[in-house]
Design a protein around this motif. Structure first.
Motif, PDB file in Angstrom:
ATOM      1  N   LEU A  82      88.948  14.168 -10.722  1.00 48.96           N
ATOM      2  CA  LEU A  82      88.573  14.932 -11.906  1.00 48.96           C
ATOM      3  C   LEU A  82      87.187  15.552 -11.765  1.00 48.96           C
ATOM      4  O   LEU A  82      86.919  16.606 -12.318  1.00 48.96           O
ATOM      5  CB  LEU A  82      88.633  14.037 -13.142  1.00 48.96           C
ATOM      6  N   GLU A 111      90.573  19.255 -10.439  1.00 46.02           N
ATOM      7  CA  GLU A 111      90.902  19.462 -11.854  1.00 46.02           C
ATOM      8  C   GLU A 111      91.746  18.338 -12.449  1.00 46.02           C
ATOM      9  O   GLU A 111      92.394  18.519 -13.475  1.00 46.02           O
ATOM     10  CB  GLU A 111      91.640  20.788 -12.010  1.00 46.02           C
ATOM     11  N   GLY A 112      91.779  17.189 -11.761  1.00 50.61           N
ATOM     12  CA  GLY A 112      92.607  16.091 -12.254  1.00 50.61           C
ATOM     13  C   GLY A 112      94.049  16.295 -11.836  1.00 50.61           C
ATOM     14  O   GLY A 112      94.371  17.182 -11.050  1.00 50.61           O
ATOM     15  N   THR A 163      90.449  18.245 -20.153  1.00 49.49           N
ATOM     16  CA  THR A 163      91.043  19.145 -19.164  1.00 49.49           C
ATOM     17  C   THR A 163      92.030  20.073 -19.866  1.00 49.49           C
ATOM     18  O   THR A 163      92.313  19.903 -21.053  1.00 49.49           O
ATOM     19  CB  THR A 163      91.842  18.325 -18.137  1.00 49.49           C
ATOM     20  N   PHE A 170     101.481  12.631 -21.261  1.00 51.69           N
ATOM     21  CA  PHE A 170     101.088  13.080 -22.593  1.00 51.69           C
ATOM     22  C   PHE A 170     102.290  13.190 -23.539  1.00 51.69           C
ATOM     23  O   PHE A 170     102.118  13.118 -24.759  1.00 51.69           O
ATOM     24  CB  PHE A 170     100.284  14.371 -22.502  1.00 51.69           C
ATOM     25  N   HIS A 177      89.921  12.659 -20.764  1.00 55.33           N
ATOM     26  CA  HIS A 177      89.304  13.660 -19.884  1.00 55.33           C
ATOM     27  C   HIS A 177      89.580  15.031 -20.496  1.00 55.33           C
ATOM     28  O   HIS A 177      90.739  15.350 -20.802  1.00 55.33           O
ATOM     29  CB  HIS A 177      89.900  13.587 -18.484  1.00 55.33           C
ATOM     30  N   THR A 204      94.883  17.963 -21.307  1.00 52.98           N
ATOM     31  CA  THR A 204      94.507  17.288 -22.552  1.00 52.98           C
ATOM     32  C   THR A 204      94.486  18.297 -23.702  1.00 52.98           C
ATOM     33  O   THR A 204      94.877  17.977 -24.833  1.00 52.98           O
ATOM     34  CB  THR A 204      93.125  16.620 -22.383  1.00 52.98           C
ATOM     35  N   ASP A 208      91.006   6.575 -22.982  1.00 51.58           N
ATOM     36  CA  ASP A 208      91.295   6.586 -21.551  1.00 51.58           C
ATOM     37  C   ASP A 208      90.159   5.833 -20.861  1.00 51.58           C
ATOM     38  O   ASP A 208      89.130   6.418 -20.529  1.00 51.58           O
ATOM     39  CB  ASP A 208      91.395   8.038 -21.050  1.00 51.58           C
TER      40      ASP A 208
HETATM   41  N1  ADE Z   1      93.718  11.991 -15.809  1.00 56.76           N
HETATM   42  C1  ADE Z   1      93.987  12.387 -14.559  1.00 56.76           C
HETATM   43  N2  ADE Z   1      94.232  13.702 -14.505  1.00 56.76           N
HETATM   44  C2  ADE Z   1      94.111  14.172 -15.764  1.00 56.76           C
HETATM   45  C3  ADE Z   1      94.240  15.450 -16.349  1.00 56.76           C
HETATM   46  N3  ADE Z   1      94.556  16.514 -15.618  1.00 56.76           N
HETATM   47  N4  ADE Z   1      94.032  15.555 -17.665  1.00 56.76           N
HETATM   48  C4  ADE Z   1      93.707  14.462 -18.384  1.00 56.76           C
HETATM   49  N5  ADE Z   1      93.577  13.248 -17.901  1.00 56.76           N
HETATM   50  C5  ADE Z   1      93.775  13.088 -16.596  1.00 56.76           C
END
Ligand code: ADE
Length: 420
Positions: free
Chosen positions: A342, A346-347, A51, A357, A49, A54, A123
Motif C-alpha cells: 500500500l 496501490e494495495g 484507496t 468489501f 486504507h 475503499t 483495519d
Molecule cells: N488492503 C489491501 N489492499 C487494499 C486496498 N486496495 N484498499 C483497501 N484496503 C486494502
C-alpha cells in the motif's frame, strides 16, 4: 478551489471509477441498496486504507443510506487524490493525509469517532483501541463493528480474552471469500508490485526470503516464484513449513536464510521476524520489505542502532550503511518498513477487494436489518453471506457452479453404500 486541488479531485474521481469497473459485486449491492436503503440513518465510522477500492465501499454504504466518516488505517497508505474526491465529489467526510505523523493519524481517528458511530469498521484495530482507551463515553452508542484484517482480529481476540472488548465485532478476515483471495492473491500481487515499483529490481534469478506462510505468505511466495525467484520460506509452524516445502520452496530458519537472500519480505504479523542479528548476516545490498500490517516485523530500531550513514536513494527506498563485524554494508529498506503493497503501490487490485468489501457491506446490512443478538465477542462472517459473495463473484465472471443430482445428494448424505 485551487487549480491543483481541482486536478487532484478529478484524478481521484477517475481512479475511483476505474476501480469500480472491477468491483461488480459491490456494484450490484449498491444497485440493490439504491432502492432498499437498508442502512438508512446508520452512522458508520470507518478506519480503512484510503484507496480507490475503499472509496467504492464508502460510496456504496452511503448509497445504502448510511452516513460515513472515513480515516486512514495506516499513515502511509493514503491516496490523497481519493481523499480529495471523497470530500469534494462524494461528500463523504474523509480525514487522512499520506505521510501524516502519528499525532495527526490518531487525531483523525478521534475526529471520525466524534461522529458517534453505531457501527465501527476497522483495519488493524486502531480505531477500536482508541475508542476503548480514550473515548469510552461513546461505547454505549456502538451496536457492533467489523474488522478487516488478520492483525486486527488477533488484537480483538486478545481484547475478548481479557474481557476488555465492549461490543461485538465481526471478523471479515475470517470469511473464506476474504482471506483465501484478498490475503493470498491480493497480497501476493500487490507486495511484488510495491517492491518492483520501489526498486525496479529484476526478480528472476534472485533469492526472495518470505517470512511467514499464512495466506499472505503463500501468495507472496507463489508470486515471487512465478517471477522466477528462488524462494526461501521461514515459518514457525511445522505444518505450514511442510506445506511450503511441498509447494516447492526451500524452508529454513532466518539465521540460515539471512546470508542467502537478495530480497526479504515479512508477512508474519509478529514483531522482529527480522532482527538485528539477522541483518548483521545479510549480504551487501539486501532489500528489506514488510507486507504485514504494522512496521514492527523488521527490527528498524536495531538497524538504526547499527547504522553509520543513511540516505534516501529513491522514492520509497532508504539506504542504511551498517557496520557489521569486520565490514561495512548497505541495507535497503522499502517504504519505511510499512506495508509495502500500500505504501509503494496501490494495495490489492480492485477485483479482489470486491469480495472483501462485499463482505463488509453485507455484514453491515445484516447488523442493521437482522439486528442479531450478539455478545461482546469476535464473530465470524455468517456462512450464508460468505457463500453469497462467492456466488455473486462467480456470476460476475460468467461462471456457473455445478448442481448435485438427487442421487448424488443421497449418496453424500447416507452411509449404506460402500465397496461394491
Ligand atoms: N488492503 C489491501 N489492499 C487494499 C486496498 N486496495 N484498499 C483497501 N484496503 C486494502
Amino acid at each position: 478551489m485551487f487549480a491543483d486541488t481541482v486536478k487532484l479531485v478529478d484524478k481521484g474521481k477517475k481512479r475511483i471509477e476505474w476501480a469500480g469497473v472491477s468491483m461488480p459485486v459491490v456494484r450490484s449491492i449498491a444497485e440493490r441498496w439504491e432502492k432498499e436503503k437498508p442502512l438508512e440513518g446508520r452512522r458508520i465510522a470507518a478506519c480503512l486504507h484510503v484507496t480507490t477500492e475503499t472509496a467504492n465501499l464508502a460510496i456504496t454504504l452511503k448509497t445504502g443510506g448510511a452516513s460515513v466518516a472515513l480515516c486512514a488505517s495506516n499513515p502511509l497508505s493514503t491516496q490523497d487524490d481519493v481523499v480529495a474526491a471523497l470530500n469534494e465529489v462524494y461528500q463523504i467526510p474523509t480525514y487522512a493525509k499520506r505521510g501524516e505523523d502519528a499525532e495527526s493519524y490518531y487525531k483523525n481517528i478521534e475526529t471520525v469517532l466524534w461522529t458517534r458511530p453505531e457501527i465501527t469498521m476497522d483495519d488493524g484495530a486502531d480505531l477500536v483501541a482508541t475508542l476503548h482507551t480514550k473515548h469510552r463515553e461513546l461505547i454505549p452508542g456502538v451496536v457492533a463493528g467489523t474488522e478487516e484484517t488478520t492483525t486486527g482480529v488477533i488484537r480483538l481476540r486478545a481484547m475478548e480474552r481479557d474481557g476488555a472488548l465492549a461490543y461485538p465485532i465481526v471478523a471479515i478476515n475470517e470469511a473464506m471469500t476474504k482471506h483465501m483471495f484478498d490475503n493470498r492473491y491480493g497480497t501476493g500481487q500487490s507486495t511484488l508490485d510495491g517492491i518492483i515499483r520501489a526498486t525496479n529490481r529484476l526478480i528472476a534469478g534472485s533469492t526472495v526470503v518470505v517470512a511467514g506462510y499464512g495466506w499472505c505468505g503463500r501468495g507472496v511466495a507463489s508470486r515471487a516464484h512465478g517471477f522466477g525467484a528462488r524462494v526461501i520460506v521461514v515459518e514457525v509452524d511445522p505444518i505450514r513449513a511442510l506445506e511450503a516445502a511441498m509447494d516447492g520452496h526451500s524452508v529454513m530458519t532466518m539465521d540460515q536464510a539471512a546470508p542467502l537472500g537478495d530480497i526479504f519480505i515479512t508477512v508474519t504479523g509478529d514483531i522482529k521476524a527480522i532482527d538485528r542479528r539477522h541483518i548483521e548476516k545479510m549480504k551487501d545490498g539486501a532489500i528489506l520489505a514488510n507486507s504485514g500490517h504494522f512496521n514492527v516485523e523488521l527490527d528498524l530500531p536495531g538497524l538504526e542502532a547499527m547504522t553509520v550513514e543513511r540516505r534516501q536513494v529513491r522514492e520509497n527506498v532508504e539506504e542504511f550503511v551498517i557496520r557489521a563485524p569486520g565490514e561495512r554494508k548497505r541495507i535497503y529498506v522499502v517504504a519505511e518498513g510499512r506495508l509495502v503493497n500500500l505504501a509503494a503501490a496501490e494495495g490489492h487490485p480492485a477485483a479482489v477487494m470486491d469480495m472483501s468489501f462485499a463482505n463488509q457491506a453485507l455484514v453491515c446490512e445484516w447488523l442493521s436489518q437482522k439486528k442479531p443478538a450478539l455478545e461482546k465477542k469476535v464473530y465470524s462472517v455468517p456462512e450464508d453471506i460468505d457463500r453469497l459473495v462467492a456466488r455473486m463473484k462467480l456470476e460476475s465472471l460468467g461462471m456457473a457452479v455445478e448442481k448435485l443430482s438427487e442421487e448424488q445428494h443421497h449418496y453424500l448424505t447416507s452411509w449404506e453404500s460402500g465397496t461394491r
